[in-house]
Design an enzyme around this catalytic site. Structure first.
Site, PDB file in Angstrom:
ATOM      1  N   CYS A   1      40.858   5.224  88.187  1.00 44.51           N
ATOM      2  CA  CYS A   1      39.930   5.507  89.287  1.00 44.51           C
ATOM      3  C   CYS A   1      39.297   6.881  89.068  1.00 44.51           C
ATOM      4  O   CYS A   1      39.146   7.671  89.992  1.00 44.51           O
ATOM      5  CB  CYS A   1      40.626   5.428  90.644  1.00 44.51           C
ATOM      6  SG  CYS A   1      42.009   6.569  90.861  1.00 44.51           S
TER       7      CYS A   1
ATOM      8  N   ALA B   1      52.928   0.905  91.689  1.00 50.71           N
ATOM      9  CA  ALA B   1      52.984   1.339  93.082  1.00 50.71           C
ATOM     10  C   ALA B   1      51.606   1.745  93.580  1.00 50.71           C
ATOM     11  O   ALA B   1      50.810   2.297  92.815  1.00 50.71           O
ATOM     12  CB  ALA B   1      53.967   2.506  93.231  1.00 50.71           C
ATOM     13  N   PRO B   2      51.285   1.449  94.862  1.00 48.38           N
ATOM     14  CA  PRO B   2      52.151   0.843  95.882  1.00 48.38           C
ATOM     15  C   PRO B   2      52.132  -0.680  95.924  1.00 48.38           C
ATOM     16  O   PRO B   2      52.728  -1.272  96.822  1.00 48.38           O
ATOM     17  CB  PRO B   2      51.570   1.408  97.174  1.00 48.38           C
ATOM     18  CG  PRO B   2      50.122   1.537  96.894  1.00 48.38           C
ATOM     19  CD  PRO B   2      50.016   1.950  95.447  1.00 48.38           C
ATOM     20  N   GLY B   3      51.444  -1.339  94.984  1.00 50.33           N
ATOM     21  CA  GLY B   3      51.546  -2.785  94.911  1.00 50.33           C
ATOM     22  C   GLY B   3      50.262  -3.567  95.090  1.00 50.33           C
ATOM     23  O   GLY B   3      50.290  -4.798  95.073  1.00 50.33           O
ATOM     24  N   GLY B   4      49.128  -2.900  95.241  1.00 49.66           N
ATOM     25  CA  GLY B   4      47.879  -3.619  95.452  1.00 49.66           C
ATOM     26  C   GLY B   4      47.545  -4.581  94.333  1.00 49.66           C
ATOM     27  O   GLY B   4      47.115  -5.715  94.574  1.00 49.66           O
TER      28      GLY B   4
ATOM     29  N   ARG C   1      57.925   6.029  94.892  1.00 45.76           N
ATOM     30  CA  ARG C   1      56.750   5.161  95.022  1.00 45.76           C
ATOM     31  C   ARG C   1      57.118   3.698  94.796  1.00 45.76           C
ATOM     32  O   ARG C   1      56.519   2.791  95.383  1.00 45.76           O
ATOM     33  CB  ARG C   1      55.664   5.593  94.030  1.00 45.76           C
ATOM     34  CG  ARG C   1      54.922   6.839  94.458  1.00 45.76           C
ATOM     35  CD  ARG C   1      53.987   7.352  93.357  1.00 45.76           C
ATOM     36  NE  ARG C   1      53.119   6.333  92.807  1.00 45.76           N
ATOM     37  CZ  ARG C   1      51.978   5.931  93.360  1.00 45.76           C
ATOM     38  NH1 ARG C   1      51.583   6.470  94.510  1.00 45.76           N
ATOM     39  NH2 ARG C   1      51.231   5.002  92.780  1.00 45.76           N
TER      40      ARG C   1
ATOM     41  N   ASP D   1      46.993   0.274  85.326  1.00 45.81           N
ATOM     42  CA  ASP D   1      46.132   1.082  86.188  1.00 45.81           C
ATOM     43  C   ASP D   1      46.696   2.497  86.089  1.00 45.81           C
ATOM     44  O   ASP D   1      47.569   2.889  86.867  1.00 45.81           O
ATOM     45  CB  ASP D   1      46.142   0.563  87.619  1.00 45.81           C
ATOM     46  CG  ASP D   1      45.085   1.235  88.470  1.00 45.81           C
ATOM     47  OD1 ASP D   1      43.929   1.296  88.036  1.00 45.81           O
ATOM     48  OD2 ASP D   1      45.426   1.718  89.568  1.00 45.81           O
TER      49      ASP D   1
END
Length: 449
Positions: free
Chosen positions: A231, A111-114, A138, A178
């Site tokens: 990140c 989520a959110p799907g990028g 999410r 991620d």
């Protein structure tokens, strides 16, 4: 910006003489990026119709910078799913994971799907994409973006990594993690994350990451590749998490990913890893590690859902005669009144908390069939018998996206019944024409606000 001393001390130790340049980057303008959806349009064709100025992101072949005042989320092409808005450095993990058509791919924290939407574009409708997020709320945003992009070969789940591993041991060709992290790379973008960091910092997230990354490695088949990314800048969450994986799963090996001028190598001797810092690149922060599992790629037994071909309602089969996609009746699964199109590679998912399996075709209601928004987004203009094609500057486009009824004239008014409503040839949703009045069937939860 009031950065915690514990954080600045750690960054000073990490960056050394580059620390001052990093601090100065907090004064820079925020960077905005979009990524073209190659399931619907090629990058070259999109550039011919792009309604705002774009500058290529050098390390992402379908990524572009745009200026804040462009407001691409307010353009009809956004509602047609032609692009995804994403911070440029966050585009890198899915871009560098070597996905090939036919692969079975897991996006574990999706989520959110990028990243899932880019992985789906690489698969081009083949193989299987399992997009998972442990947060059910999410995962709903993930589902919308998967449907908006026109993805037909996804299984969307909301499970923890242990539950996934129990069903998918040695199953996937590619895995992307991620990982949830302390978000240090997002401090410039959103200062509210600083307070969250003070509450739950690297130590909190490091424990979660260590569990997730082992489960991810176990779900990878021999010869498969895994991308781990965060990140954040903390070595505890980045290089030390990779060290933990390599110590506990010796069959996993670091491999070098494609670099770019401005990328940094990992620390602590991990030259294969990639570091992205905002004082070196036009983007926020990211860490990436590409790994491969020892062994030869081979055929893995992948169970499909049990069941048999079901009798389909006449209302559904009559509607599908208007669709030119090759839809085999044996691949349609009825769940109550809802019809789903499953891919040949869809696994046994009954033990999972799923939000969607395959493509939702629509619902049989009181002797009629109502096609889904997801089906509209998965089609191309020439794949449905009747279309209402509006130009992006037509006032009817905004009316449609707001859920309003349209009054049509001329040749369009002759197209009675179901129509695929498009903008410049790209589907937006459904409408049903009676007389000259087009009843709006655009998904209520997606409407222009």
């Amino acid at each position: 910006m009031n950065l915690p001393k514990e954080y600045t001390d750690a960054m000073k130790e990490l960056l050394g003489e580059e620390f001052d340049a990093y601090l100065e980057s907090f004064c820079d303008k925020r960077i905005y990026g979009l990524r073209v959806n190659r399931l619907k349009i090629s990058t070259e064709e999109f550039l011919k119709i792009a309604p705002f100025a774009l500058t290529p992101i050098p390390w992402i072949d379908n990524g572009f910078f745009y200026e804040e005042d462009a407001k691409p989320a307010k353009h009809p092409y956004y509602f047609a799913g032609l692009y995804y808005l994403q911070e440029p450095s966050a585009m890198t993990p899915a871009n560098l994971l070597p996905v090939q058509e036919g692969d079975f791919v897991l996006d574990m924290c999706a989520a959110p799907g990028g990243k899932s939407t880019e992985l789906a574009a690489k698969l081009a409708g083949t193989g299987l994409l399992v997009s998972n997020d442990v947060s059910a709320s999410r995962a709903k945003a993930l589902l919308k973006n998967i449907e908006l992009f026109g993805v037909t070969n996804a299984l969307i789940t909301s499970e923890d990594s242990l539950a996934l591993r129990g069903l998918f041991d040695g199953f996937f060709d590619k895995v992307l993690i991620d990982a949830p992290c302390s978000g240090e790379g997002m401090f410039r973008k959103d200062s509210k994350l600083i307070k969250a960091w003070e509450k739950n910092g690297p130590a909190y997230y490091g424990a979660i990451q260590r569990e997730i990354i082992l489960d991810g490695a176990d779900m990878l088949k021999p010869g498969g590749s895994m991308m781990y990314s965060t990140c954040t800048f903390s070595k505890y969450e980045d290089e030390e998490t990779i060290t933990y994986l390599l110590e506990n799963r010796p069959e996993m090996k670091l491999v070098a990913a494609s670099g770019y001028e401005g990328f940094c190598h990992g620390f602590d001797g991990m030259e294969e890893c990639i570091r992205i810092f905002p004082h070196r690149m036009k983007g926020e922060g990211h860490f990436l590690a590409l790994l491969k599992k020892d062994g030869e790629s081979g055929t893995v037994t992948r169970t499909k859902p049990a069941g048999r071909e079901q009798k389909l309602d006449k209302e559904l089969t009559d509607f599908l005669k208007l669709v030119s996609l090759p839809i085999e009746p044996c691949c349609i699964r009825m769940v109550g009144e809802r019809a789903y199109l499953l891919t040949d590679s869809m696994p046994d998912y009954y033990k999972l908390h799923i939000l969607r399996a395959g493509l939702l075709l629509g619902e049989v209601k009181k002797n009629r069939f109502e096609p889904s928004q997801a089906l509209a987004m998965a089609l191309k203009k020439d794949e449905f018998a009747q279309t209402i094609d509006l130009s992006c500057d037509d006032v009817n486009v905004m009316k449609y996206l707001k859920g309003e009824t349209l009054e049509l004239s001329g040749a369009d008014a002759e197209k009675q019944g179901w129509n695929l409503v498009c903008v410049d040839g790209f589907p937006l949703g459904w409408g049903k024409l009676t007389g000259s009045t087009l009843k709006n069937k655009y998904h209520a939860g997606w409407r222009w606000q």
